[in-house]
Design a protein around this motif. Structure first.
Motif, PDB file in Angstrom:
ATOM      1  N   GLY A 155       0.781  -1.225   0.000  1.00 11.42           N
ATOM      2  CA  GLY A 155       0.000   0.000   0.000  1.00 11.42           C
ATOM      3  C   GLY A 155       0.810   1.269   0.000  1.00 11.42           C
ATOM      4  N   ALA A 156       2.132   1.164   0.200  1.00  7.97           N
ATOM      5  CA  ALA A 156       2.975   2.361   0.145  1.00  7.97           C
ATOM      6  C   ALA A 156       3.055   2.851  -1.295  1.00  7.97           C
ATOM      7  N   GLY A 157       3.095   4.157  -1.474  1.00 12.66           N
ATOM      8  CA  GLY A 157       3.177   4.714  -2.816  1.00 12.66           C
ATOM      9  C   GLY A 157       4.562   4.546  -3.414  1.00 12.66           C
ATOM     10  N   GLY A 158       4.630   4.553  -4.741  1.00 16.87           N
ATOM     11  CA  GLY A 158       5.906   4.384  -5.422  1.00 16.87           C
ATOM     12  C   GLY A 158       6.439   2.975  -5.246  1.00 16.87           C
ATOM     13  N   ASP A 232      -7.909   3.025  -7.647  1.00 20.98           N
ATOM     14  CA  ASP A 232      -7.207   3.569  -8.810  1.00 20.98           C
ATOM     15  C   ASP A 232      -5.699   3.360  -8.729  1.00 20.98           C
ATOM     16  N   ILE A 233      -5.240   2.614  -7.732  1.00 16.91           N
ATOM     17  CA  ILE A 233      -3.808   2.339  -7.585  1.00 16.91           C
ATOM     18  C   ILE A 233      -3.490   0.986  -8.208  1.00 16.91           C
ATOM     19  N   THR A 244       5.849  -1.310  -8.017  1.00 19.70           N
ATOM     20  CA  THR A 244       5.596   0.114  -7.814  1.00 19.70           C
ATOM     21  C   THR A 244       4.100   0.386  -7.884  1.00 19.70           C
ATOM     22  N   ASN A 245       3.602   1.171  -6.930  1.00 24.89           N
ATOM     23  CA  ASN A 245       2.190   1.557  -6.941  1.00 24.89           C
ATOM     24  C   ASN A 245       2.024   2.850  -7.730  1.00 24.89           C
ATOM     25  N   GLY A 292      -0.187   5.948  -3.121  1.00 24.53           N
ATOM     26  CA  GLY A 292      -0.405   4.813  -2.236  1.00 24.53           C
ATOM     27  C   GLY A 292      -1.871   4.563  -1.989  1.00 24.53           C
ATOM     28  N   HIS A 293      -2.169   3.523  -1.234  1.00 28.80           N
ATOM     29  CA  HIS A 293      -3.560   3.200  -0.920  1.00 28.80           C
ATOM     30  C   HIS A 293      -4.237   4.315  -0.129  1.00 28.80           C
TER      31      HIS A 293
END
Length: 321
Positions: A155-158, A232-233, A244-245, A292-293
């Motif tokens: 769930g972390a972005g990038g 949308d992730i 990668t998210n 991210g989420h």
């Protein structure tokens, strides 16, 4: 359990929070705003186009935060440079030498073992946190002597991890008594307090800081986060070769089908960290954005002052001290 390693600056923190270091997003204004609001402000050193510019940024940040302390009577939260320690970072040695002169209180290492930079940074008085995405990586970083571990969870972005945060934190806490930082899914003060209950000392908040007035992100990027949700992730390896998210709407806007992307690492939107190369890359790749989420928690584009105040109210409402 709260690590004693944070005692040196705990009273300067409004929240047990780090404004996450984000490539091409975390800039001087965002770091200064976070720190003067009692949130640890971090940024990748490679967001600066050169080691010389990194020195200019650090000097400007230090000057402005000293002015804030002189005016308010309260010392700001620490500034936290983020070093990419992978061999592809040709500037690593020069950036480390510069950091040693500025003596940061915390440094985060990413994309590799912190071992090569630990001794000089420790000698300069810095705490060194290493980001990790697996139990084995956490064990190795702990063995190397890292003062803290940033757990990249699902769930972390990038560039992200895959482990459930509940399982990851509890597994690492069973063998590690240093600082644990949870990265992934922290969208408000309730989640931040939950991270503490779980056994963390600090947490990253990234996606919500992208959508602030002070971030370097394109205004279209910020608005896309407001309009998007966690649905949308997309987790993909197509752009960097690593999990990668990314924001599906930005992929669609670039003329690609999120459900039919090329093979692993086939699309280069910034896999290299040579900042001078970004101008030579096709513009549409620079318009494919990560998130991210916690995107579901982005409702507007506030100033950092307002985001921190809101998060603090939520944190206290959830039972945070």
């Amino acid at each position: 359990m709260k690590s004693k390693r944070l005692d040196r600056f705990r009273e300067r923190l409004t929240l047990p929070l780090i404004a996450a270091p984000m490539f091409l997003v975390s800039g001087l204004e965002l770091v200064v705003a976070a720190c003067r609001n009692g949130v640890i402000g971090s940024f990748p050193t490679v967001n600066c186009r050169s080691t010389e510019q990194l020195g200019e940024w650090l000097t400007e940040i230090e000057t402005r935060l000293q002015q804030h302390a002189d005016t308010s009577g309260r010392k700001a939260a620490p500034v936290c440079p983020n070093l990419i320690v992978h061999r592809s970072n040709a500037r690593l040695e020069q950036d480390v030498k510069l950091l040693l002169r500025h003596k940061p209180e915390i440094v985060i290492t990413s994309v590799g073992s912190p071992a090569p930079v630990l001794k000089p940074l420790h000698d300069a008085g810095a705490l060194v946190f290493a980001d990790v995405a697996s139990i084995r990586h956490a064990e190795r970083a702990a063995e190397a002597g890292a003062d803290g571990l940033v757990l990249l969870t699902a769930g972390a972005g990038g560039q992200t991890g895959w482990l459930n945060p509940f399982a990851f934190v509890r597994a690492v806490r069973s063998f590690y008594d240093g600082v644990i930082v949870l990265a992934g899914g922290i969208s408000d003060g309730h989640a931040l307090h939950a991270a503490e209950v779980l056994g963390c000392d600090l947490a990253y908040m990234g996606t919500k800081f992208i959508a602030t007035r002070e971030s370097l992100a394109d205004e279209r990027y910020k608005q896309m986060l407001v309009e998007a949700s966690a649905d949308d992730i997309l987790l993909t390896t197509a752009f960097t070769g690593l999990q990668t998210n990314m924001l599906k709407p930005s992929i669609v806007a670039a003329g690609l089908d999120p459900d039919d992307l090329p093979a692993r690492g086939a699309i280069d939107i910034g896999k290299d960290i040579d900042i001078t190369a970004r101008e030579n890359r096709p513009k549409r790749w620079r318009d494919i954005w990560s998130g991210g989420h916690s995107t579901s928690g982005v409702m507007d584009v506030p100033a950092v002052d307002d985001l921190v105040a809101r998060t603090l109210s939520e944190y206290r409402g959830a039972g945070g001290a």
